[in-house]
Scaffold this motif. Structure first.
Motif, PDB file in Angstrom:
ATOM      1  N   PHE A 113       0.866  -1.172   0.000  1.00 41.49           N
ATOM      2  CA  PHE A 113       0.000   0.000   0.000  1.00 41.49           C
ATOM      3  C   PHE A 113       0.905   1.226   0.000  1.00 41.49           C
ATOM      4  O   PHE A 113       1.457   1.596   1.026  1.00 41.49           O
ATOM      5  N   GLN A 114       1.082   1.827  -1.174  1.00 43.39           N
ATOM      6  CA  GLN A 114       1.990   2.953  -1.328  1.00 43.39           C
ATOM      7  C   GLN A 114       1.373   4.006  -2.239  1.00 43.39           C
ATOM      8  O   GLN A 114       0.744   3.673  -3.247  1.00 43.39           O
ATOM      9  N   ASP A 115       1.581   5.257  -1.857  1.00 41.86           N
ATOM     10  CA  ASP A 115       1.107   6.386  -2.665  1.00 41.86           C
ATOM     11  C   ASP A 115      -0.373   6.264  -3.016  1.00 41.86           C
ATOM     12  O   ASP A 115      -0.803   6.573  -4.139  1.00 41.86           O
ATOM     13  N   GLY A 116      -1.155   5.783  -2.049  1.00 42.75           N
ATOM     14  CA  GLY A 116      -2.591   5.677  -2.241  1.00 42.75           C
ATOM     15  C   GLY A 116      -3.037   4.508  -3.086  1.00 42.75           C
ATOM     16  O   GLY A 116      -4.225   4.363  -3.376  1.00 42.75           O
ATOM     17  N   LYS A 117      -2.112   3.645  -3.490  1.00 39.91           N
ATOM     18  CA  LYS A 117      -2.442   2.493  -4.322  1.00 39.91           C
ATOM     19  C   LYS A 117      -2.246   1.204  -3.534  1.00 39.91           C
ATOM     20  O   LYS A 117      -1.213   1.008  -2.895  1.00 39.91           O
ATOM     21  N   VAL A 118      -3.260   0.336  -3.603  1.00 33.66           N
ATOM     22  CA  VAL A 118      -3.220  -0.955  -2.914  1.00 33.66           C
ATOM     23  C   VAL A 118      -2.947  -2.035  -3.948  1.00 33.66           C
ATOM     24  O   VAL A 118      -3.537  -2.043  -5.030  1.00 33.66           O
ATOM     25  N   ARG A 119      -2.059  -2.949  -3.584  1.00 33.90           N
ATOM     26  CA  ARG A 119      -1.772  -4.059  -4.493  1.00 33.90           C
ATOM     27  C   ARG A 119      -2.008  -5.380  -3.784  1.00 33.90           C
ATOM     28  O   ARG A 119      -1.498  -5.619  -2.684  1.00 33.90           O
ATOM     29  N   PHE A 120      -2.813  -6.252  -4.412  1.00 38.49           N
ATOM     30  CA  PHE A 120      -3.042  -7.608  -3.945  1.00 38.49           C
ATOM     31  C   PHE A 120      -2.421  -8.576  -4.952  1.00 38.49           C
ATOM     32  O   PHE A 120      -2.304  -8.276  -6.136  1.00 38.49           O
ATOM     33  N   LYS A 121      -2.040  -9.744  -4.460  1.00 40.23           N
ATOM     34  CA  LYS A 121      -1.535 -10.796  -5.332  1.00 40.23           C
ATOM     35  C   LYS A 121      -2.373 -12.032  -5.077  1.00 40.23           C
ATOM     36  O   LYS A 121      -2.320 -12.620  -3.996  1.00 40.23           O
ATOM     37  N   VAL A 122      -3.158 -12.407  -6.065  1.00 40.11           N
ATOM     38  CA  VAL A 122      -4.130 -13.486  -5.897  1.00 40.11           C
ATOM     39  C   VAL A 122      -3.648 -14.736  -6.622  1.00 40.11           C
ATOM     40  O   VAL A 122      -3.524 -14.722  -7.848  1.00 40.11           O
ATOM     41  N   PRO A 123      -3.382 -15.826  -5.900  1.00 35.62           N
ATOM     42  CA  PRO A 123      -2.947 -17.060  -6.571  1.00 35.62           C
ATOM     43  C   PRO A 123      -4.123 -17.783  -7.211  1.00 35.62           C
ATOM     44  O   PRO A 123      -5.177 -17.930  -6.612  1.00 35.62           O
ATOM     45  N   ARG A 124      -3.934 -18.213  -8.429  1.00 39.75           N
ATOM     46  CA  ARG A 124      -4.937 -19.040  -9.099  1.00 39.75           C
ATOM     47  C   ARG A 124      -4.192 -20.148  -9.831  1.00 39.75           C
ATOM     48  O   ARG A 124      -3.346 -19.874 -10.679  1.00 39.75           O
ATOM     49  N   PHE A 125      -4.511 -21.353  -9.482  1.00 33.87           N
ATOM     50  CA  PHE A 125      -3.844 -22.499 -10.091  1.00 33.87           C
ATOM     51  C   PHE A 125      -2.335 -22.357  -9.890  1.00 33.87           C
ATOM     52  O   PHE A 125      -1.880 -22.185  -8.778  1.00 33.87           O
ATOM     53  N   ILE A 126      -1.525 -22.408 -10.939  1.00 37.24           N
ATOM     54  CA  ILE A 126      -0.069 -22.311 -10.771  1.00 37.24           C
ATOM     55  C   ILE A 126       0.423 -20.897 -11.051  1.00 37.24           C
ATOM     56  O   ILE A 126       1.621 -20.649 -11.082  1.00 37.24           O
ATOM     57  N   PHE A 127      -0.487 -19.946 -11.239  1.00 39.84           N
ATOM     58  CA  PHE A 127      -0.087 -18.585 -11.571  1.00 39.84           C
ATOM     59  C   PHE A 127      -0.421 -17.634 -10.430  1.00 39.84           C
ATOM     60  O   PHE A 127      -1.300 -17.898  -9.615  1.00 39.84           O
ATOM     61  N   ASN A 128       0.251 -16.516 -10.387  1.00 37.21           N
ATOM     62  CA  ASN A 128      -0.083 -15.435  -9.469  1.00 37.21           C
ATOM     63  C   ASN A 128      -0.403 -14.198 -10.296  1.00 37.21           C
ATOM     64  O   ASN A 128       0.415 -13.770 -11.112  1.00 37.21           O
TER      65      ASN A 128
END
Length: 228
Positions: free
Chosen positions: A37-52
């Protein structure tokens, strides 16, 4: 649109919940899939199968009567999290409209359950036995195995996912707790010439009394905390 909901009982009412939700920069780091969470931007990393797949959003927060809404807007879609309070029951609903909707059922369920549990724990921590807390220093008294986890969670609300808490009792007892990446990793106890170190790997939001059983706690401590 895909949506999932989850309900939890809270130890306190809307006022406490509102205080927690009104500062998302303090609670977001303990949400599932959180990355930054930087400069007003939120980042999520969502795993699906073998990819992120990474998702970056701008966050809008709306507060109403017994209700709060977090709206995350990004290039791949819109994630909406609604918090509704009825008496002592909190219902959290997460909905996703955008890329990969058909694959988001399980991640959304994990997301909404993790959020609900994190919010419940932080609401509980608001009643931790802190007599005075100014920035990174304070005093606590009559600490017990049941209240010690609340102190760690309360400090996490202020300092985030990486910090050290140190406490010194009136009799010279020294305690420290080290949190890294949102998990309690080490407890250090020194009483006179005797010192012990307890290694652990427990997420802050899952801390219970078990780890603190048998420690020399029930006294007044001067505490200080610092980011690492």
């Amino acid at each position: 649109m895909r949506a999932k909901s989850y309900e939890v009982e809270l130890p306190y009412g809307w006022e406490t919940l509102q205080a927690v939700l009104s500062e998302p920069q303090k609670t977001l780091p303990f949400f599932p899939y959180f990355e930054s969470f930087q400069d007003g931007k939120v980042r999520f990393k969502v795993p699906r199968f073998i990819f992120n797949f990474g998702y970056e959003f701008e966050l809008d927060v709306g507060m109403g009567r017994n209700e709060a809404i977090y709206t995350f807007r990004g290039e791949r879609g819109i994630l909406t999290i609604t918090f509704k309070m009825a008496r002592r029951k909190l219902k959290v609903t997460a909905s996703w409209a955008g890329f990969g909707e058909s694959l988001m059922g399980k991640p959304l369920q994990n997301f909404v359950e993790g959020i609900s549990e994190a919010i419940r724990e932080f609401c509980s921590s608001m009643a931790c036995p802190t007599v005075r807390l100014s920035e990174s220093r304070g005093e606590v008294e009559h600490v017990t195995p049941e209240t010690a986890p609340a102190i760690v969670k309360r400090i996490a609300m202020e300092l985030g996912r990486d910090f050290v808490i140190e406490g010194e009792g009136e009799d010279g007892t020294y305690l420290s707790a080290e949190v890294q990446d949102g998990s309690l990793r080490k407890l250090r106890v020194k009483q006179g010439t005797k010192e012990s170190i307890i290694e652990a790997d427990i997420p802050v939001v899952e801390l219970g009394s078990e780890l603190f059983e048998g420690l020399p706690l029930e006294k007044k401590f001067r505490i200080r905390a610092r980011k690492i």
